[in-house]
Design a protein around this motif. Sequence first.
Motif, PDB file in Angstrom:
ATOM      1  N   ASP A 237       0.463  -1.251  -0.349  1.00  0.00           N
ATOM      2  CA  ASP A 237       0.273  -0.241  -0.170  1.00  0.00           C
ATOM      3  C   ASP A 237       1.182   1.334  -0.056  1.00  0.00           C
ATOM      4  N   GLN A 240       0.441   7.409  -2.688  1.00  0.00           N
ATOM      5  CA  GLN A 240      -0.921   8.460  -2.386  1.00  0.00           C
ATOM      6  C   GLN A 240       0.591  10.037  -2.800  1.00  0.00           C
ATOM      7  N   ARG A 324      -7.108   3.706  -9.839  1.00  0.00           N
ATOM      8  CA  ARG A 324      -7.351   3.315  -8.171  1.00  0.00           C
ATOM      9  C   ARG A 324      -9.226   2.791  -8.475  1.00  0.00           C
ATOM     10  N   ARG A 327      -9.594  -0.458 -10.988  1.00  0.00           N
ATOM     11  CA  ARG A 327      -9.309  -1.378  -9.823  1.00  0.00           C
ATOM     12  C   ARG A 327      -9.950  -1.708  -9.094  1.00  0.00           C
ATOM     13  N   ASP A 328     -10.701  -0.230  -8.471  1.00  0.00           N
ATOM     14  CA  ASP A 328     -11.868  -1.028  -7.507  1.00  0.00           C
ATOM     15  C   ASP A 328     -13.182  -1.245  -7.963  1.00  0.00           C
ATOM     16  N   HIS A 603      -5.256   5.914   3.187  1.00  0.00           N
ATOM     17  CA  HIS A 603      -5.938   5.169   2.626  1.00  0.00           C
ATOM     18  C   HIS A 603      -7.714   4.572   2.709  1.00  0.00           C
TER      19      HIS A 603
END
Length: 834
Positions: A237, A240, A324, A327-328, A603
């Motif tokens: 992770d 960002q 992102r 992907r989500d 996150h």
Amino acid sequence: MKSRLVVLAGVVALAFPALAAGSPPVQVPGGFRAATINTPGQSGHISVLDFAADTANGTKTYGPHLTDGLVPYTAYKYKPGEFFRSGTPTIPRPGVKIYRDSFGVPAVWGGSIADAWYGVGYALAEDRMWQMHLLRMAALGRLAELIGTGGLPSDIATRRDFYTPAEYAQQFASLDDWEKEQLIAYAAGVNQYIAEMHADPRKMPAEIAALALPIEPWTPIDSFALGGLIARSVASDGGQELGNAALLRDLITTYGATEAAKIFNDVLWRNDPAAPTSVPASEGTFSSYPHGAPLGSSLQRSLSLVEALPGSLPDVAAQLTAERAVRDKLRTELGLPRPGSNVWAVSPSRSANGNAMLFNGPQVGYTVAGLLTEFEVHGGRGDRRLDAKGITVAGFPAVGIGYTPHHAWGLTSGLSDTIDMYVEQLAGDKHSYRYDGETRKMQCRTELFKLRNTLAPEQTGIHTQELCRTVHGPVIAIDEAGGVAYAQRYAIWNNEIGTLRSMFRWPYAKNLEEFTDAMRLVTWNENLTYADAEGNIAYWHPGSYPARPRAFDERLPYPGDGSAEWERLLTFEEMPHTINPAQGWVANWNSKPSAGWTSGDPHYSDRPWGVANRLSALADVLGGPAPIGAIPAPGPDGLIDGTQGLFAPDVAGGNFDLTFPAFRPYLAEARAATSDPRLAAALDAMLAWDGSHFDANNDGKADTPGHTIFHEWVEQAARGVFNPYLLGHGAFFRGGHRTDPSPVINMFLRALQGPAAALPQSRDYLNGKTRTQVILETLDTRLNALQAIYGSNMNAWLMPAFRSRLESQGLGPGGSFRYQDRGSWIEAIEYFVD
């Protein structure tokens, strides 16, 4: 809490009658009791013939084990999870026998270790062949060959951020012989099923037939790539920094550099000392900077770099945000891996009967078929005897989470920041950059992507993409005009294999020392919690974690010129861990691992870790006055009641608002201060609410107006206070857990606490008002909005109850069911300690 459990148990008993679980299996002796449940079910298989018959008849039966886990799951019921060997087995080849329990879960018994894994490959292909192929294509960056252009963004990111086939082959070649044998035997079992399904339409998944897909033979490299995808997707992770830098630049424009730095520290705090931790403070402090604390000038130095970045910064930050989001979306629609999960272990000193226990609920969403597939595997002899049960992701031969007669282990996403962004200075052309005083060439290659969409043939075609790497890692974007390239550095880079090798060893450990030795191989950041038959419990926050440069701020991008390199990776002993803590229990819900540990990137609602955190719901039960009870015996329906004993924290965390307890004292304070009848009524309603969001009467609405009012007020109030400082940047609001304290809620809570906060803020964000004034003013505004929606009768303010969506990966059913913030698959194990 006990009264809540009793009430919930009564509701469940009324809502769900006894379930026919089939005849109980013959239990294989072992000194433990276990309970499991998988949602929605073990199977993901819809055969061609069944689908054709259902279509002709206008019905959808789908088979017995596609969704049969949902009813017991939503009723807090579990099936017995001890080993079994009952009924008539399937024998795919001599030496392999596959038994199935009443929920269709396979128990594979092999004469040798190779036989056992061959049987697992065959059994899981029988259950999940379509899903295995889907996951394989995702892991190899070939989704566009299944779903057309919609899969292309994910494919490009996957091939950019992972490895080439040749690199995977090199990693595979580095394995020990017995590790290769495990992968090879598993692939052979899968391939036997692939051959059989081409010969027998009953074994052919309808999705594969409908799309006229060529199913290539399964290879160990497919499993290897899939294992790497899981290791990276749920346990690596961060990254960002560009989004953080974009926020900082906007703050500088609005407030000036000095105030911007202060606000930046407030909204992206690194370490709240009041945040609950998995390692008890009494067991020690683990610093993410054991090599020395960051220098006082680190933020100022990084700020100078941010101010010098070209105008492409927000665009590249937006690109990463969009990736992102893709992907989500795919995680939801295709059931790809996602982070989450809770776990706790209880030692004999804390349990009611002197036994050691473990509970794990990986939260990976709900799809048909579910991401996690359950199985049992037995084989070999002597020191290489394998007897284990648990789950894996279909396509990868390992007991990822599970238990043996000796020990059990559970996983949760660690969410530590293990990815950093480096800004490379270009030199002469877009493929050259400066590093350590030299000009270097990027390693670039052109990748070919096949686009195929059976439902929209016009989308079929070929796409080519140049992909590059610098010394720091994959290049995300090149801004030739601005003279920079952006590259991401992964702490786990080219070493996912360490975790895979560790995972292979977990079931073979004979004691805590051997399991600890296996943990030393782990490279991903996935918390592991452990319990065993000797009464030991343990927790590790492991993996490859960088000793970052002290002269720069970890929340912002680093210069790629060699002046901001990682010093090393932290040692196994330097990473947070605890063994047999004095309090007698350990728990994690993606929470802060230990005192002293920092969080560099946000996150969703999980980070930065704040004083209000969902771990508190578990800790309130585990650390309460009553000892933790045992796993109950099965009831008349053959199932286990999951509302008491070791399951109690699951009820507390899964059905009660995780934010409300932190604000309740301040709401009571505001109630005592107001005489306004409408405000008083709203506050009374909230304070009368017990925090449950369970929808006990199952009418699709909140059970009390207090639930509606609090839910609609708290985050909107927090946003109202902090929106002027977040400037449209959205990583601070609610994420995957609907009642979880998001970062902005934690900011609001600290603002209400004022100077008394463990991590005081740099300014008065309440602008001179008391917290009671702010609560009453923001509540009055929300009440006006609620009245416009629901009318003047506050008792009728019952918002729609939360629901969980059930997504189909293919031709299976979808829908929704009553929301519970719980694991998608759950294991509970109790060892009878002498």
